[in-house]
Design a protein around this motif. Structure first.
Motif, PDB file in Angstrom:
ATOM      1  N   PHE A 115      30.370  52.775  42.086  1.00  0.00           N
ATOM      2  CA  PHE A 115      30.407  51.547  42.875  1.00  0.00           C
ATOM      3  C   PHE A 115      30.993  50.394  42.068  1.00  0.00           C
ATOM      4  CE2 PHE A 115      28.131  47.579  44.125  1.00  0.00           C
ATOM      5  CZ  PHE A 115      28.697  47.417  45.377  1.00  0.00           C
ATOM      6  N   GLU A 116      30.680  50.342  40.777  1.00  0.00           N
ATOM      7  CA  GLU A 116      31.035  49.192  39.955  1.00  0.00           C
ATOM      8  C   GLU A 116      32.537  48.936  39.907  1.00  0.00           C
ATOM      9  OE1 GLU A 116      29.063  51.643  38.199  1.00  0.00           O
ATOM     10  OE2 GLU A 116      27.274  50.597  37.529  1.00  0.00           O
ATOM     11  N   ASP A 117      33.332  49.992  39.756  1.00  0.00           N
ATOM     12  CA  ASP A 117      34.783  49.811  39.663  1.00  0.00           C
ATOM     13  C   ASP A 117      35.355  49.256  40.961  1.00  0.00           C
ATOM     14  OD1 ASP A 117      34.830  50.683  37.045  1.00  0.00           O
ATOM     15  OD2 ASP A 117      35.318  52.761  37.582  1.00  0.00           O
ATOM     16  N   ALA A 118      34.890  49.785  42.094  1.00  0.00           N
ATOM     17  CA  ALA A 118      35.378  49.294  43.395  1.00  0.00           C
ATOM     18  C   ALA A 118      34.987  47.834  43.596  1.00  0.00           C
ATOM     19  CB  ALA A 118      34.825  50.158  44.523  1.00  0.00           C
ATOM     20  N   LEU A 119      33.768  47.465  43.206  1.00  0.00           N
ATOM     21  CA  LEU A 119      33.331  46.080  43.323  1.00  0.00           C
ATOM     22  C   LEU A 119      34.147  45.179  42.411  1.00  0.00           C
ATOM     23  CD1 LEU A 119      31.354  43.912  44.356  1.00  0.00           C
ATOM     24  CD2 LEU A 119      29.864  44.535  42.441  1.00  0.00           C
ATOM     25  N   ASN A 120      34.334  45.602  41.175  1.00  0.00           N
ATOM     26  CA  ASN A 120      35.108  44.816  40.223  1.00  0.00           C
ATOM     27  C   ASN A 120      36.536  44.599  40.725  1.00  0.00           C
ATOM     28  OD1 ASN A 120      35.633  43.405  37.827  1.00  0.00           O
ATOM     29  ND2 ASN A 120      36.322  45.260  36.799  1.00  0.00           N
ATOM     30  N   ASN A 121      37.159  45.646  41.254  1.00  0.00           N
ATOM     31  CA  ASN A 121      38.515  45.525  41.794  1.00  0.00           C
ATOM     32  C   ASN A 121      38.564  44.555  42.969  1.00  0.00           C
ATOM     33  OD1 ASN A 121      39.461  47.332  39.898  1.00  0.00           O
ATOM     34  ND2 ASN A 121      39.369  49.088  41.277  1.00  0.00           N
ATOM     35  N   ALA A 122      37.576  44.633  43.860  1.00  0.00           N
ATOM     36  CA  ALA A 122      37.542  43.737  45.022  1.00  0.00           C
ATOM     37  C   ALA A 122      37.367  42.283  44.590  1.00  0.00           C
ATOM     38  CB  ALA A 122      36.411  44.143  45.970  1.00  0.00           C
ATOM     39  N   LEU A 123      36.515  42.044  43.595  1.00  0.00           N
ATOM     40  CA  LEU A 123      36.301  40.681  43.111  1.00  0.00           C
ATOM     41  C   LEU A 123      37.541  40.152  42.395  1.00  0.00           C
ATOM     42  CD1 LEU A 123      32.616  40.945  41.830  1.00  0.00           C
ATOM     43  CD2 LEU A 123      33.431  39.721  43.854  1.00  0.00           C
ATOM     44  N   GLN A 124      38.195  40.987  41.600  1.00  0.00           N
ATOM     45  CA  GLN A 124      39.414  40.550  40.913  1.00  0.00           C
ATOM     46  C   GLN A 124      40.535  40.278  41.905  1.00  0.00           C
ATOM     47  OE1 GLN A 124      40.366  43.392  37.855  1.00  0.00           O
ATOM     48  NE2 GLN A 124      38.790  42.612  36.468  1.00  0.00           N
ATOM     49  N   GLU A 125      40.631  41.090  42.937  1.00  0.00           N
ATOM     50  CA  GLU A 125      41.652  40.870  43.959  1.00  0.00           C
ATOM     51  C   GLU A 125      41.410  39.553  44.687  1.00  0.00           C
ATOM     52  OE1 GLU A 125      42.657  42.947  48.160  1.00  0.00           O
ATOM     53  OE2 GLU A 125      42.664  44.294  46.425  1.00  0.00           O
ATOM     54  N   THR A 126      40.156  39.261  44.987  1.00  0.00           N
ATOM     55  CA  THR A 126      39.811  38.005  45.645  1.00  0.00           C
ATOM     56  C   THR A 126      40.117  36.825  44.742  1.00  0.00           C
ATOM     57  OG1 THR A 126      38.080  39.084  46.927  1.00  0.00           O
ATOM     58  CG2 THR A 126      37.937  36.694  46.721  1.00  0.00           C
ATOM     59  N   ALA A 127      39.772  36.943  43.468  1.00  0.00           N
ATOM     60  CA  ALA A 127      40.042  35.864  42.516  1.00  0.00           C
ATOM     61  C   ALA A 127      41.538  35.695  42.295  1.00  0.00           C
ATOM     62  CB  ALA A 127      39.343  36.135  41.198  1.00  0.00           C
ATOM     63  N   GLY A 128      42.300  36.769  42.378  1.00  0.00           N
ATOM     64  CA  GLY A 128      43.736  36.703  42.162  1.00  0.00           C
ATOM     65  C   GLY A 128      44.486  36.014  43.292  1.00  0.00           C
ATOM     66  N   LYS A 129      43.903  35.972  44.468  1.00  0.00           N
ATOM     67  CA  LYS A 129      44.565  35.340  45.614  1.00  0.00           C
ATOM     68  C   LYS A 129      44.614  33.829  45.484  1.00  0.00           C
ATOM     69  CE  LYS A 129      43.563  39.006  48.899  1.00  0.00           C
ATOM     70  NZ  LYS A 129      42.831  39.395  50.095  1.00  0.00           N
ATOM     71  N   SER A 130      43.616  33.269  44.833  1.00  0.00           N
ATOM     72  CA  SER A 130      43.600  31.824  44.611  1.00  0.00           C
ATOM     73  C   SER A 130      42.738  31.523  43.395  1.00  0.00           C
ATOM     74  CB  SER A 130      43.050  31.093  45.837  1.00  0.00           C
ATOM     75  OG  SER A 130      41.677  31.366  45.992  1.00  0.00           O
ATOM     76  N   ASN A 131      42.942  30.361  42.830  1.00  0.00           N
ATOM     77  CA  ASN A 131      42.156  29.980  41.658  1.00  0.00           C
ATOM     78  C   ASN A 131      40.704  29.703  42.019  1.00  0.00           C
ATOM     79  OD1 ASN A 131      44.355  30.252  40.019  1.00  0.00           O
ATOM     80  ND2 ASN A 131      44.882  28.087  40.025  1.00  0.00           N
ATOM     81  N   THR A 132      40.465  29.232  43.219  1.00  0.00           N
ATOM     82  CA  THR A 132      39.108  28.947  43.661  1.00  0.00           C
ATOM     83  C   THR A 132      38.819  29.771  44.906  1.00  0.00           C
ATOM     84  OG1 THR A 132      39.900  27.074  44.947  1.00  0.00           O
ATOM     85  CG2 THR A 132      39.082  26.607  42.721  1.00  0.00           C
ATOM     86  N   ALA A 133      38.202  30.915  44.718  1.00  0.00           N
ATOM     87  CA  ALA A 133      37.854  31.776  45.846  1.00  0.00           C
ATOM     88  C   ALA A 133      36.714  31.151  46.627  1.00  0.00           C
ATOM     89  CB  ALA A 133      37.467  33.158  45.347  1.00  0.00           C
ATOM     90  N   SER A 134      36.830  31.162  47.943  1.00  0.00           N
ATOM     91  CA  SER A 134      35.788  30.582  48.785  1.00  0.00           C
ATOM     92  C   SER A 134      34.557  31.477  48.783  1.00  0.00           C
ATOM     93  CB  SER A 134      36.296  30.400  50.214  1.00  0.00           C
ATOM     94  OG  SER A 134      36.454  31.670  50.823  1.00  0.00           O
ATOM     95  N   SER A 135      33.450  30.899  49.189  1.00  0.00           N
ATOM     96  CA  SER A 135      32.200  31.643  49.259  1.00  0.00           C
ATOM     97  C   SER A 135      32.318  32.785  50.264  1.00  0.00           C
ATOM     98  CB  SER A 135      31.063  30.700  49.659  1.00  0.00           C
ATOM     99  OG  SER A 135      29.847  31.396  49.735  1.00  0.00           O
ATOM    100  N   ALA A 136      33.013  32.552  51.371  1.00  0.00           N
ATOM    101  CA  ALA A 136      33.195  33.601  52.381  1.00  0.00           C
ATOM    102  C   ALA A 136      34.054  34.739  51.844  1.00  0.00           C
ATOM    103  CB  ALA A 136      33.816  33.009  53.639  1.00  0.00           C
ATOM    104  N   ALA A 137      35.088  34.408  51.066  1.00  0.00           N
ATOM    105  CA  ALA A 137      35.948  35.445  50.486  1.00  0.00           C
ATOM    106  C   ALA A 137      35.171  36.270  49.463  1.00  0.00           C
ATOM    107  CB  ALA A 137      37.175  34.807  49.844  1.00  0.00           C
ATOM    108  N   LEU A 138      34.351  35.605  48.662  1.00  0.00           N
ATOM    109  CA  LEU A 138      33.512  36.331  47.702  1.00  0.00           C
ATOM    110  C   LEU A 138      32.514  37.224  48.420  1.00  0.00           C
ATOM    111  CD1 LEU A 138      32.825  33.635  44.974  1.00  0.00           C
ATOM    112  CD2 LEU A 138      34.209  35.699  44.755  1.00  0.00           C
TER     113      LEU A 138
END
Length: 129
Positions: free
Chosen positions: A45-68
């Motif tokens: 689970f950890e790798d998939a979660l880490n990838n999803a969080l990094q992808e969200t952070a990569g879309k913008s410098n300040t990821a919204s709470s909804a995106a997180l």
């Protein structure tokens, strides 16, 4: 309850889901230690979660709470089966390794339980003032 559930609480919930699935795999492995041809199951689970969080952070410098929130909710626990066997009968279970993983998983669950308790304590304190 959806309005009161924070990203932290969602993360703790997802962590418990993963740890529960991981414990189920470990217990299945231990139960089948003498089954010829049985291959070890494990949860990821950890790798998939880490990838999803990094992808969200990569879309913008300040990821919204909804995106997180979406990044935390999206990844699923995956169950895999190892292809290796450690014994002549084709069984892949190493009972010592599984026992250590069971103990480690228990400690991780206790940590998450304590974190959940602390979250509710903070919420209760905020409500009472």
């Amino acid at each position: 309850m959806q309005l009161l559930q924070t990203n932290t609480q969602l993360m703790l919930q997802r962590s418990m889901e993963y740890l529960w699935q991981k414990q189920t795999c470990i217990l299945d492995n231990i139960a089948n230690v003498e089954t010829p041809g049985y291959q070890v199951k494990y949860a990821t689970f950890e790798d998939a979660l880490n990838n999803a969080l990094q992808e969200t952070a990569g879309k913008s410098n300040t990821a919204s709470s909804a995106a997180l929130r979406q990044a935390i909710a999206a990844p699923q626990v995956e169950i895999h089966q190892a292809e290796e066997s450690v014994r002549a009968d084709g069984n892949g279970v190493n009972i010592t390794e599984q026992s250590v993983e069971l103990a480690r998983n228990g400690y991780q669950q206790q940590y998450v339980f304590n974190s959940i308790s602390n979250e509710f304590t903070l919420l209760r304190t905020a409500i009472r003032g």
